[in-house]
Enzyme design. Structure first.
Site, PDB file in Angstrom:
ATOM      1  N   SER A 116      32.179 -56.307  29.484  1.00 22.23           N
ATOM      2  CA  SER A 116      32.882 -57.350  28.740  1.00 22.23           C
ATOM      3  C   SER A 116      33.098 -56.993  27.272  1.00 22.23           C
ATOM      4  O   SER A 116      33.792 -56.045  26.952  1.00 22.23           O
ATOM      5  CB  SER A 116      32.126 -58.671  28.896  1.00 22.23           C
ATOM      6  OG  SER A 116      32.881 -59.747  28.432  1.00 22.23           O
ATOM      7  N   ASP A 174      39.099 -59.863  24.738  1.00 24.76           N
ATOM      8  CA  ASP A 174      37.954 -58.949  24.685  1.00 24.76           C
ATOM      9  C   ASP A 174      38.163 -57.823  25.696  1.00 24.76           C
ATOM     10  O   ASP A 174      39.200 -57.740  26.352  1.00 24.76           O
ATOM     11  CB  ASP A 174      36.637 -59.694  24.912  1.00 24.76           C
ATOM     12  CG  ASP A 174      36.478 -60.217  26.329  1.00 24.76           C
ATOM     13  OD1 ASP A 174      37.503 -60.391  27.009  1.00 24.76           O
ATOM     14  OD2 ASP A 174      35.334 -60.456  26.761  1.00 24.76           O
ATOM     15  N   ASP A 207      37.258 -56.996  28.652  1.00 23.29           N
ATOM     16  CA  ASP A 207      37.612 -57.186  30.064  1.00 23.29           C
ATOM     17  C   ASP A 207      38.567 -58.349  30.274  1.00 23.29           C
ATOM     18  O   ASP A 207      38.857 -58.724  31.411  1.00 23.29           O
ATOM     19  CB  ASP A 207      36.359 -57.356  30.930  1.00 23.29           C
ATOM     20  CG  ASP A 207      35.680 -58.703  30.747  1.00 23.29           C
ATOM     21  OD1 ASP A 207      35.781 -59.268  29.639  1.00 23.29           O
ATOM     22  OD2 ASP A 207      35.042 -59.188  31.704  1.00 23.29           O
ATOM     23  N   ASP A 220      38.461 -61.628  29.710  1.00 23.13           N
ATOM     24  CA  ASP A 220      38.108 -62.990  30.113  1.00 23.13           C
ATOM     25  C   ASP A 220      37.886 -63.915  28.918  1.00 23.13           C
ATOM     26  O   ASP A 220      37.584 -65.090  29.087  1.00 23.13           O
ATOM     27  CB  ASP A 220      36.901 -63.009  31.064  1.00 23.13           C
ATOM     28  CG  ASP A 220      35.598 -62.547  30.416  1.00 23.13           C
ATOM     29  OD1 ASP A 220      35.630 -62.117  29.250  1.00 23.13           O
ATOM     30  OD2 ASP A 220      34.546 -62.615  31.086  1.00 23.13           O
TER      31      ASP A 220
END
EC number: 5.4.2.10
Length: 445
Positions: A102, A241, A243, A245
C-alpha cells in the site's frame, strides 16, 4: 477470531527479505492457499501487484506454489488493489491475490487475498490456510498441475469500470487536473480514465522504476502535488497511494482536502440524489467537524476502529453503503467492494461538474478542527491509561472540552506508546489539553 501467526488485518506484510516476505514463504503460502481453495472446488486465482521491484519475485513464487497445489494463476501485472477486487468478481475467479504494501516504502511488501466476491477472505478460510502452512509441501500429479496465463486487457477493463461509475450526462471537459499516482499501481490507469472523460491531465508520479513508489509523492505526501496545482493553475489535484485504495485531493488554491472532507462531499451528493443508504461510517480518528457537518444534514454517523477493514465491517452490520477514513480510504459499497481511490475521486469530480462548484467550495462545509497528536513512550508492563491519575486528568480535560472538542487515548498495538489525541476548534486549547494528558502519562512512567 483465532490468534493468527501470519495474517494481520491486511494480509501478510513486512520487509522484503525478512520473514515472512521471502520467496520461500511466498511459495509455501501459494501452495497452502492453493490446497485450501482447491478443496473448495477452485481452479483459477487472479494475481495482481503494485510497482515494487519485489513484486516480480513474489508473484513467481506464489504462482509456483499454486501450480503445485493444482491451481492455475492469471497475472494482471501492476494494477490497483480495488481493480483486483473488481476483476476477481468479473472473471469468476475463486480468489484474488494482491502483492502490495500500500502506502509503505518500496522495501516493504505484502500479500493479501480477496474472495470470489471481491471481499476479504472469510476468517475460516484464512485460518485453514494458516493451518495448511504448518504441513509439509507436496505436489499434485503432473497432469493436474496448474498453469499460468496473463490477462492482457486487465487495465482496459478496469478503466471502463471506473468510467462507468461517472454519471453519463456529465463530463470533465474544461477541467485541468493534476494527478499524482505515487509511482504506483494507478500510473497507467488514472490519467487515462480522466482523459477519456474529457479532462486536461498533467501527470506526476507516473514513472515507476520499482524503487520510487510512495517516495515524496502520492496520498501520503501531497507537497509536490500542491506546488504543481498552483504552478499550472489547475482546477484540482488528485493523489493516490501506491496501490490505489486511498485518495487525497488538493483544491485550486493548493489546500489539501483530506478523507473526512472527501467523505462528506460524497455523502452530501448521495443524499441529494436519494442514493444514500442509511448513514456514514468513519473511524475514531475522523475529525469532529465531519460528524457535526453530517448531523446538520440529518445523516447518521458511526465510528469504527481505525482500519478500512473495521469501517467495512460496521457498514455491513448496519447495511450502509458509505464509509471511510481521514487517511483517504473511501468505500462506496454500491460501486466497489473495497476502498477505491479512483472511484472516490470521480464521485467528487462529478459533484464539482454537477453543481459548477470548485473543490474549495464543496469542502468548505467541513472546516477541520485542529488535531494535536502526542506520542508518549512508556516502559512497558502496566497500561498507563488504566491509572487513576491519568483517568482523572482525562476526565477534567473532557469536561473543559465539552461541546467544543474531544480526546482520544490509545495504546499502540505495535510499540510501547500511548497516543494522545486532542481535537478542538481552539488550537491553543487543544495543544494545552494534549500536553496536560501527556504529562500525566509520563509521570506514571
Amino acid at each position: 477470531m483465532a490468534n493468527r501467526k501470519y495474517f494481520g488485518t491486511d494480509g501478510v506484510r513486512g520487509k522484503v527479505g525478512s520473514y515472512p516476505i521471502t520467496p520461500d514463504f511466498a511459495l509455501k503460502l501459494g501452495w497452502a492457499a492453493g490446497k485450501v481453495l482447491a478443496s473448495q472446488g477452485s481452479k483459477m486465482v487472479l494475481i495482481g501487484k503494485d510497482t515494487r521491484i519485489s513484486g516480480y519475485m513474489l508473484e513467481s513464487a506464489l504462482e509456483a506454489g499454486l501450480a503445485a497445489a493444482g491451481l492455475s494463476a492469471a497475472f494482471t501485472g501492476p494494477m490497483p488493489t480495488p481493480a483486483i477486487a473488481y476483476l476477481t468478481r468479473t472473471f469468476r475467479a475463486e480468489a484474488g491475490i494482491v502483492i502490495s504494501a500500500s502506502h509503505n516504502p518500496y522495501y516493504d511488501n505484502g500479500i493479501k487475498f480477496f474472495s470470489a466476491k471481491g471481499t476479504k477472505l472469510p476468517d475460516e478460510i484464512e485460518e485453514a490456510i494458516e493451518a495448511m502452512l504448518e504441513q509439509p509441501m507436496d505436489c499434485v500429479e503432473s497432469a493436474e498441475l496448474g498453469k499460468a496465463s496473463r490477462i492482457n486487457d486487465a487495465a482496459g477493463r478496469y478503466i471502463e469500470f471506473c468510467k462507468g461509475t461517472f454519471p453519463a450526462h456529465l463530463g470533465l471537459e474544461g477541467y485541468k487536473i493534476v494527478v499524482d499516482c505515487a509511482n504506483g499501481a494507478t500510473y497507467h490507469i488514472a490519467p487515462n480514465v480522466l482523459r477519456e472523460l474529457g479532462a486536461e491531465v498533467i501527470e506526476i508520479g507516473t514513472d515507476p522504476n520499482g524503487l520510487n513508489i510512495n517516495e515524496k509523492c502520492g496520498a501520503t505526501d501531497v507537497t509536490a502535488l500542491q506546488a504543481k496545482v498552483v504552478e499550472t493553475k489547475a482546477d484540482v489535484g488528485l493523489a493516490y497511494d501506491g496501490d490505489g485504495d486511498r485518495i487525497m485531493m488538493v483544491d485550486h488554491l493548493g489546500n489539501k482536502v483530506d478523507g473526512d472532507q472527501i467523505l462528506f462531499i460524497i455523502a452530501r451528493e448521495a443524499l441529494r440524489s436519494g442514493q444514500l443508504k442509511g448513514g456514514v461510517v468513519g473511524t475514531l480518528m475522523s475529525n469532529m467537524s465531519l460528524e457535526i457537518a453530517l448531523k446538520m444534514l440529518g445523516v447518521p454517523f458511526l465510528r469504527a476502529n481505525v482500519g478500512d477493514r473495521y469501517v467495512l465491517e460496521k457498514m455491513l452490520e448496519n447495511d450502509w453503503t458509505l464509509g471511510g477514513e481521514n487517511s483517504g480510504h473511501i468505500i462506496i459499497a454500491d460501486k466497489n467492494t473495497t476502498g477505491d481511490g479512483i472511484v472516490a475521486s470521480l464521485a467528487v469530480l462529478a459533484a464539482m461538474a454537477q453543481h459548477k462548484l470548485s473543490l474549495n467550495e464543496l469542502a468548505s462545509a467541513v472546516k477541520l478542527f485542529p488535531q494535536v497528536l502526542i506520542n508518549v513512550r512508556f516502559a512497558g508492563g502496566e497500561n498507563p491509561l488504566e491509572s487513576d491519575a491519568v483517568k482523572s486528568v482525562a476526565a477534567e480535560v473532557e469536561k473543559r472540552l465539552e461541546g467544543k472538542g474531544r480526546i482520544l487515548l490509545r495504546k499502540s498495538g505495535t510499540e510501547p506508546l500511548i497516543r494522545v489525541m486532542v481535537e478542538c476548534q481552539d488550537a491553543e486549547l487543544a495543544q494545552q489539553c494534549a500536553e496536560e494528558i501527556a504529562e500525566a502519562v509520563k509521570k506514571i512512567n
